[in-house]
Design an enzyme around this catalytic site. Structure first.
Site, PDB file in Angstrom:
ATOM      1  N   GLU A 178      43.087  47.875  35.882  1.00  0.00           N
ATOM      2  CA  GLU A 178      43.927  46.974  35.067  1.00  0.00           C
ATOM      3  C   GLU A 178      44.093  47.433  33.618  1.00  0.00           C
ATOM      4  OE1 GLU A 178      42.212  43.077  35.663  1.00  0.00           O
ATOM      5  OE2 GLU A 178      42.798  43.058  37.778  1.00  0.00           O
ATOM      6  N   GLU A 288      43.364  45.444  47.397  1.00  0.00           N
ATOM      7  CA  GLU A 288      42.811  44.085  47.320  1.00  0.00           C
ATOM      8  C   GLU A 288      43.749  43.090  47.991  1.00  0.00           C
ATOM      9  OE1 GLU A 288      41.503  43.074  43.343  1.00  0.00           O
ATOM     10  OE2 GLU A 288      40.949  45.142  42.889  1.00  0.00           O
TER      11      GLU A 288
HETATM   12  C1  GLA Z   1      40.912  41.622  40.301  1.00  0.00           C
HETATM   13  C2  GLA Z   1      39.733  42.569  40.378  1.00  0.00           C
HETATM   14  C3  GLA Z   1      38.845  42.230  41.530  1.00  0.00           C
HETATM   15  C4  GLA Z   1      38.608  40.757  41.670  1.00  0.00           C
HETATM   16  C5  GLA Z   1      39.915  40.023  41.704  1.00  0.00           C
HETATM   17  C6  GLA Z   1      39.754  38.540  41.810  1.00  0.00           C
HETATM   18  O1  GLA Z   1      41.865  41.910  41.211  1.00  0.00           O
HETATM   19  O2  GLA Z   1      40.108  43.907  40.476  1.00  0.00           O
HETATM   20  O3  GLA Z   1      37.629  42.896  41.320  1.00  0.00           O
HETATM   21  O4  GLA Z   1      37.815  40.291  40.617  1.00  0.00           O
HETATM   22  O5  GLA Z   1      40.580  40.292  40.504  1.00  0.00           O
HETATM   23  O6  GLA Z   1      38.594  38.148  42.413  1.00  0.00           O
END
Ligand code: GLA
Length: 383
Positions: A178, A288
């Site tokens: 991020e 994710e």
């Molecule tokens: C982001 C992070 C993850 C997790 C999600 C929400 O995507 O990369 O590690 O914390 O948020 O749980």
């Protein structure tokens, strides 16, 4: 009388004939358990890995069995984040992370490491100078230089320790997480985290270079982010990656978090994004994945359900169908698809659903439900 008897006999035969049909109709509607159905990772073998994010407590019992059956890749939901691994300077805690590494090894699964660098879930000590002052408050250029040096040294130490421990076990490293923020005040969309304020983009370079130095040569290095499909974030990320590659920074792939929704973003936007990064010679991973039932931003734009109507699961199934059709079509540009969980009983989205609806409501983002039964989405992606 005879006619009456004949009628009775016929009625009895009809009832007898109907009985088995009735039973089997009931059987057909019985939910099917994740452990009784065909493996997801086998279904996509040859295209990409299927992964799940887990906490160590999920490695045992039924969840452990589901992991072994359906997933051939694994990632830690939390226990490999900076605050978990090095909560205090020099005090590394690998106990929980080791459990996930061992499970991956024992079950011959690929291992993703998430994450070496992030602005969140990172202990504050990283950003304090030798006297305990917040580095970001320094105004003297000399002190700023010293701070930058110290922070980069700490970063290298953090990475070196972890990569030396897990270097031959990890297949994909989320090196930075991020680093793009389209709302930042700079014109490159660089997240103005403490990392950035103190080092500029050097923390990104140093992080990748340090991992490359100690990691297994087959391991791949990723820059991971959310909303990578969406403009202007997609272009900011693309420009940063292109620029870093031109400087020789060893980035090998883009991790697309893919915390998405039933209706957003579009499949076309995803396809464009995967192709853009592939054209830079990079791999793509879905890191994710969860498909929320709800919109964003929250209230008053949506309200969350306590009891989710069946038709929402059908809509979600159509979305999953379109997603996996895309992933499979671009299979040579996507090496892994990781869900941010196993089943609907454990998802960060439940907290989000509650947060925005006065503590009411649940989300259900996966293909296995809260009892580990398969959902309509499973049937769409398995066929
Ligand atoms: C982001 C992070 C993850 C997790 C999600 C929400 O995507 O990369 O590690 O914390 O948020 O749980």
């Amino acid at each position: 009388m005879q006619r009456k008897l004949r009628k009775l006999i016929i009625a009895a035969i009809v009832i007898l004939l109907m009985l088995p049909t009735g039973i089997s109709a009931e059987e057909n509607t019985e939910p099917e358990h994740a452990l009784d159905v065909h493996s997801l990772s086998e279904r996509y073998e040859g295209s990409f890995d299927i992964g799940a994010a887990v906490e160590p407590a999920q490695l045992d019992g039924v969840q452990g069995e589901i992991l072994k059956r359906h997933y051939n890749s694994i990632v830690a939901e939390n226990v490999m984040k900076p605050i978990n691994i090095q909560p205090e300077e020099g005090k590394f805690d690998f106990e929980e992370a080791d459990k996930i590494v061992e499970f991956a090894e024992e079950n011959n699964m690929d291992l993703r490491f998430h994450t070496l660098v992030w602005h969140s879930q990172v202990p504050e000590w990283f950003f304090l100078d030798e006297k305990g002052n917040p580095m970001v408050e320094a105004t003297d250029p000399n002190q700023q230089r010293k701070n930058k040096k110290l922070l980069l040294t700490r970063l290298k130490k953090h990475i070196k320790k972890i990569v030396k421990r897990y270097g031959d076990k990890v297949d994909s490293w989320d090196v930075v997480n991020e680093v793009i923020d389209p709302n930042a005040s700079n014109d490159r969309g660089l997240r103005e985290s403490q990392w950035y304020q103190i080092t500029g983009t050097d923390y990104i370079k140093v992080a990748f270079e340090t991992v490359r130095k100690y990691a297994d040569e087959d391991a791949k290095l990723y820059i991971n982010d959310y909303n990578t499909e969406v403009e202007p974030k997609r272009t900011y990320l693309y420009n940063l990656v292109k620029d870093l590659l031109a400087q020789g920074v060893p980035i090998e792939g883009v991790g697309h978090q893919s915390h998405i929704q039933i209706g957003w973003p579009s499949i076309d936007d995803m396809e464009t994004s995967f192709n853009m990064f592939a054209e830079l010679g990079l791999d793509n991973q879905i890191t994710e994945l969860d498909v929320s039932l709800y919109g964003w931003p929250p209230r008053p734009a949506y309200e969350t359900y306590e009891d989710i109507p069946q038709e929402e699961f059908e809509r979600q199934a159509e979305r999953y169908d379109a997603l996996f059709e895309l992933y499979e079509r671009l299979g040579d540009k996507i090496s892994s698809v990781t869900f941010w969980g196993i089943a609907d009983n454990h998802t960060w989205l439940n907290d989000r659903a509650k947060d925005y609806n006065d503590g009411v409501g649940v989300d259900a983002p996966f293909v296995f439900d809260t009892d580990y039964n398969v959902k309509p989405a499973y049937w769409e992606i398995i066929d």
